[in-house]
Design a protein around this motif. Structure first.
Motif, mmCIF file in Angstrom:
data_model
loop_
_atom_site.group_PDB
_atom_site.id
_atom_site.type_symbol
_atom_site.label_atom_id
_atom_site.label_comp_id
_atom_site.label_asym_id
_atom_site.label_seq_id
_atom_site.Cartn_x
_atom_site.Cartn_y
_atom_site.Cartn_z
ATOM 1 N N SER A 20 0.823 -1.219 0.000
ATOM 2 C CA SER A 20 0.000 0.000 0.000
ATOM 3 C C SER A 20 0.850 1.260 0.000
ATOM 4 N N GLY A 40 1.608 3.550 -3.444
ATOM 5 C CA GLY A 40 1.225 4.957 -3.361
ATOM 6 C C GLY A 40 2.370 5.885 -3.706
ATOM 7 N N ARG A 97 -3.149 -2.309 -7.340
ATOM 8 C CA ARG A 97 -3.313 -1.226 -6.357
ATOM 9 C C ARG A 97 -3.184 0.138 -7.032
ATOM 10 N N SER A 122 -6.187 2.960 -7.645
ATOM 11 C CA SER A 122 -6.055 4.304 -7.082
ATOM 12 C C SER A 122 -6.157 5.369 -8.169
ATOM 13 N N ASN A 138 -0.054 7.348 4.855
ATOM 14 C CA ASN A 138 -1.047 6.568 4.127
ATOM 15 C C ASN A 138 -2.442 7.192 4.228
ATOM 16 N N PRO A 139 -3.179 7.305 3.098
ATOM 17 C CA PRO A 139 -2.812 6.942 1.731
ATOM 18 C C PRO A 139 -1.928 8.004 1.083
ATOM 19 N N THR A 179 -6.637 1.637 9.887
ATOM 20 C CA THR A 179 -6.241 2.191 8.586
ATOM 21 C C THR A 179 -4.744 2.058 8.359
ATOM 22 N N LYS A 184 -6.653 -3.880 5.830
ATOM 23 C CA LYS A 184 -6.005 -4.690 4.792
ATOM 24 C C LYS A 184 -6.316 -6.176 4.922
#
Length: 282
Positions: A12, A16, A44, A48, A142-143, A234, A274
């Motif tokens: 993740s 990103g 992923r 996004s 994150n994110p 998260t 996740k």
């Protein structure tokens, strides 16, 4: 002028980071362990990017341009031409140190080696290299495509030119907000944040209040955008545990001792969003 960027790890965080680099117009090469992980990383990033298009934050052309700048590899040797490499592996010091040792032998002596670690002192990672002056922390949040902050962590041996280079890259190329931190476990944000999260977990563990009420209290009562337990879910409970362990190892203060409930949940695989279940079910 474009910068050839390498990202190690397409989870993740790594996905990103790769996305924001590509959206800024720089070619990015992602190193993964196998083809399954490569496919997952690509999914992923694509998901996004499409969310950004559907949300009106990115044009279809910009999406396609960014996607075209992202490539993948299974070999660290392909990083030979990278000018900036950002490591985004799990918070396991031995794993990160071994990677930095391998990168140090592959990339140009002028290339910058950065870690996205959220808690491990940069000096320890620099010890694995022959050029510790080019090792620096670039801690994204994150994110990554949404969060503006990046902590620039300057180790005792990090050169000022490297610190300035990554600070300028984050601000000018990625259009994010860099802040500079000294090199100690947790840096700025997690040193302040983790005791708060740990207190919320202990409150739940003791039966003092329900998860929903703890989170509602901080959102409605303190104006936080998200409650502490939902924030833990998260971020990932495994990440929270790794950071608490690192902070306690560094400072030996009781506020950083991970609650037994946190450790049990990680052992049970209840890591948050996740895995579909943490303090809440997703």
């Amino acid at each position: 002028m474009e910068t050839k960027v390498g990202v190690v790890g397409g989870g993740s965080m790594g996905a990103g980071i790769a996305e924001v680099v590509a959206r800024a117009g720089d070619p990015v090469l992602i190193l993964e362990r196998d083809e399954i992980a490569v496919t997952a990383a690509a999914a992923r990033i694509n998901s996004s990017l499409l969310r950004a298009v559907h949300g009106g934050k990115l044009t279809q052309k910009a999406c396609d341009d960014a996607r075209s700048l992202i490539t993948t590899t299974l070999s660290v040797d392909d990083f030979v031409d990278r000018e900036l490499v950002i490591e985004a592996l799990p918070e396991i010091e031995e794993m990160k140190s071994e990677l930095f040792r391998r990168l140090d032998a592959v990339v140009s002596p002028t290339a910058v080696l950065a870690s996205n670690t959220s808690s491990i002192p940069i000096n320890r990672l620099a010890n694995a290299t022959a050029h510790p002056e080019r090792v620096v922390g670039m801690h994204f949040f994150n994110p990554v495509p949404v969060m503006a902050l990046v902590e620039i962590v300057v180790g005792l041996r990090t050169s000022e030119s490297v610190a300035s280079y990554v600070t300028n890259y984050v601000a000018e190329r990625l259009s994010k907000d860099p802040i500079r931190s000294g090199d100690r476990a947790g840096f700025i944000v997690n040193t302040l944040l983790v005791p708060y999260l740990v207190s919320a977990i202990r409150m739940l563990e003791s039966g003092f209040a329900r998860a929903e009420d703890i989170d509602s209290g901080m959102v409605a009562g303190c104006g936080h955008p998200m409650g502490p337990l939902k924030l833990c879910d998260t971020v990932g409970l495994d990440v929270i545990l790794a950071v608490t362990d690192s902070l306690y190892d560094e400072f030996r203060e009781s506020q950083y001792v991970p609650p037994p409930l946190l450790r049990r949940m990680v052992e049970a695989g209840r890591l948050g969003r996740k895995t579909g279940r943490g303090f809440y079910t997703y």
